[in-house]
Design a protein around this motif. Structure first.
Motif, mmCIF file in Angstrom:
data_model
loop_
_atom_site.group_PDB
_atom_site.id
_atom_site.type_symbol
_atom_site.label_atom_id
_atom_site.label_comp_id
_atom_site.label_asym_id
_atom_site.label_seq_id
_atom_site.Cartn_x
_atom_site.Cartn_y
_atom_site.Cartn_z
ATOM 1 N N ALA A 198 8.618 7.724 1.057
ATOM 2 C CA ALA A 198 7.509 7.154 0.296
ATOM 3 C C ALA A 198 7.739 5.669 0.035
ATOM 4 N N SER A 199 6.661 4.935 -0.053
ATOM 5 C CA SER A 199 6.746 3.521 -0.383
ATOM 6 C C SER A 199 5.428 3.052 -0.968
ATOM 7 N N GLY A 200 5.469 1.907 -1.625
ATOM 8 C CA GLY A 200 4.243 1.311 -2.141
ATOM 9 C C GLY A 200 3.903 1.691 -3.565
ATOM 10 N N PHE A 201 4.758 2.446 -4.213
ATOM 11 C CA PHE A 201 4.539 2.818 -5.608
ATOM 12 C C PHE A 201 5.899 3.130 -6.242
ATOM 13 N N VAL A 243 0.983 12.664 -3.281
ATOM 14 C CA VAL A 243 1.232 12.099 -4.602
ATOM 15 C C VAL A 243 -0.109 11.706 -5.215
ATOM 16 N N ARG A 244 -0.213 11.943 -6.506
ATOM 17 C CA ARG A 244 -1.390 11.501 -7.249
ATOM 18 C C ARG A 244 -0.971 10.334 -8.129
ATOM 19 N N LEU A 245 -1.685 9.237 -7.991
ATOM 20 C CA LEU A 245 -1.426 8.048 -8.801
ATOM 21 C C LEU A 245 -2.693 7.748 -9.590
ATOM 22 N N GLY A 246 -2.682 8.111 -10.870
ATOM 23 C CA GLY A 246 -3.897 7.956 -11.659
ATOM 24 C C GLY A 246 -4.985 8.858 -11.116
ATOM 25 N N GLN A 270 0.841 -1.180 0.000
ATOM 26 C CA GLN A 270 0.000 0.000 0.000
ATOM 27 C C GLN A 270 0.887 1.244 0.000
ATOM 28 N N VAL A 271 0.319 2.316 -0.522
ATOM 29 C CA VAL A 271 1.051 3.576 -0.587
ATOM 30 C C VAL A 271 1.204 4.147 0.824
ATOM 31 N N GLN A 272 2.415 4.534 1.127
ATOM 32 C CA GLN A 272 2.680 5.200 2.403
ATOM 33 C C GLN A 272 3.544 6.418 2.169
ATOM 34 N N LEU A 273 3.178 7.505 2.815
ATOM 35 C CA LEU A 273 3.951 8.733 2.807
ATOM 36 C C LEU A 273 4.140 9.142 4.261
ATOM 37 N N VAL A 274 5.370 9.185 4.692
ATOM 38 C CA VAL A 274 5.652 9.469 6.093
ATOM 39 C C VAL A 274 6.535 10.705 6.196
ATOM 40 N N GLU A 275 5.954 11.772 6.711
ATOM 41 C CA GLU A 275 6.689 13.024 6.848
ATOM 42 C C GLU A 275 7.426 13.082 8.183
ATOM 43 N N SER A 276 8.487 13.838 8.177
ATOM 44 C CA SER A 276 9.232 14.092 9.404
ATOM 45 C C SER A 276 9.977 15.410 9.255
ATOM 46 N N LYS A 295 16.468 6.805 -2.572
ATOM 47 C CA LYS A 295 15.965 6.668 -1.204
ATOM 48 C C LYS A 295 14.441 6.824 -1.137
ATOM 49 N N THR A 296 13.813 7.026 -2.261
ATOM 50 C CA THR A 296 12.359 7.273 -2.362
ATOM 51 C C THR A 296 11.916 8.300 -1.319
ATOM 52 N N THR A 297 12.613 9.408 -1.297
ATOM 53 C CA THR A 297 12.351 10.457 -0.322
ATOM 54 C C THR A 297 12.331 11.807 -1.014
ATOM 55 N N VAL A 298 11.384 12.626 -0.607
ATOM 56 C CA VAL A 298 11.320 13.992 -1.098
ATOM 57 C C VAL A 298 11.535 14.932 0.092
ATOM 58 N N TYR A 299 12.201 16.034 -0.173
ATOM 59 C CA TYR A 299 12.581 16.963 0.874
ATOM 60 C C TYR A 299 12.024 18.353 0.594
ATOM 61 N N LEU A 300 11.867 19.109 1.663
ATOM 62 C CA LEU A 300 11.524 20.513 1.532
ATOM 63 C C LEU A 300 12.384 21.291 2.516
ATOM 64 N N GLN A 301 13.319 22.035 1.969
ATOM 65 C CA GLN A 301 14.168 22.893 2.785
ATOM 66 C C GLN A 301 13.525 24.276 2.838
ATOM 67 N N MET A 302 13.267 24.763 4.021
ATOM 68 C CA MET A 302 12.632 26.071 4.192
ATOM 69 C C MET A 302 13.542 26.950 5.026
ATOM 70 N N ASN A 303 13.779 28.142 4.528
ATOM 71 C CA ASN A 303 14.655 29.100 5.197
ATOM 72 C C ASN A 303 13.894 30.387 5.499
ATOM 73 N N SER A 304 14.485 31.203 6.332
ATOM 74 C CA SER A 304 13.890 32.499 6.686
ATOM 75 C C SER A 304 12.415 32.345 7.043
ATOM 76 N N LEU A 305 12.143 31.396 7.886
ATOM 77 C CA LEU A 305 10.753 31.092 8.218
ATOM 78 C C LEU A 305 10.079 32.236 8.949
ATOM 79 N N LYS A 306 8.781 32.374 8.665
ATOM 80 C CA LYS A 306 7.979 33.443 9.246
ATOM 81 C C LYS A 306 6.825 32.830 10.050
ATOM 82 N N PRO A 307 6.292 33.582 10.985
ATOM 83 C CA PRO A 307 5.140 33.042 11.747
ATOM 84 C C PRO A 307 4.001 32.576 10.852
#
Length: 116
Positions: A24-27, A98-101, A1-7, A76-88
């Protein structure tokens, strides 16, 4: 099954940085566009960034365009988001997507809180 696990979420001071990960896994990860969305309290979920399967194309929401970088590691089937200068106003739950079909898959989300 599709799994997306954020951290990688957490509490950060204004001006700080965070790097979110989505395992990500399962696809077939390497053949699919991956995206990050966020949802702040009382607001609709909005697209933050997306990256094409090869990583060659990316897109960003205007609010984060100059302050974030989406990337992926297909091995590594991993996607990242680097965020800088973060604001409130970046405070939200951040979701991997992810959209699959015709099916849409979301992770459970990771909370990002920007506060002093």
């Amino acid at each position: 099954q599709v799994q997306l696990v954020e951290s990688g979420g957490g509490l950060v001071q204004p001006g700080g940085s965070l790097r979110l990960s989505c395992a990500a896994s399962g696809f077939t990860f390497s053949k699919n566009t991956m995206s990050w969305y966020r949802q702040a309290p009382g607001q609709e979920r909005e697209l933050v960034a997306a990256i094409a399967s090869s990583g060659a194309r990316t897109e960003y929401a205007d609010s984060l365009r100059s302050r974030s970088t989406i990337s992926r590691d297909n091995a590594k089937t991993t996607v990242y988001l680097q965020m800088n200068s973060l604001k409130p106003e970046d405070t939200a739950v951040y979701y991997c997507y992810v959209r699959l079909g015709i099916r849409h898959y979301w992770g459970q989300g990771t909370q990002v809180t920007v506060s002093s």
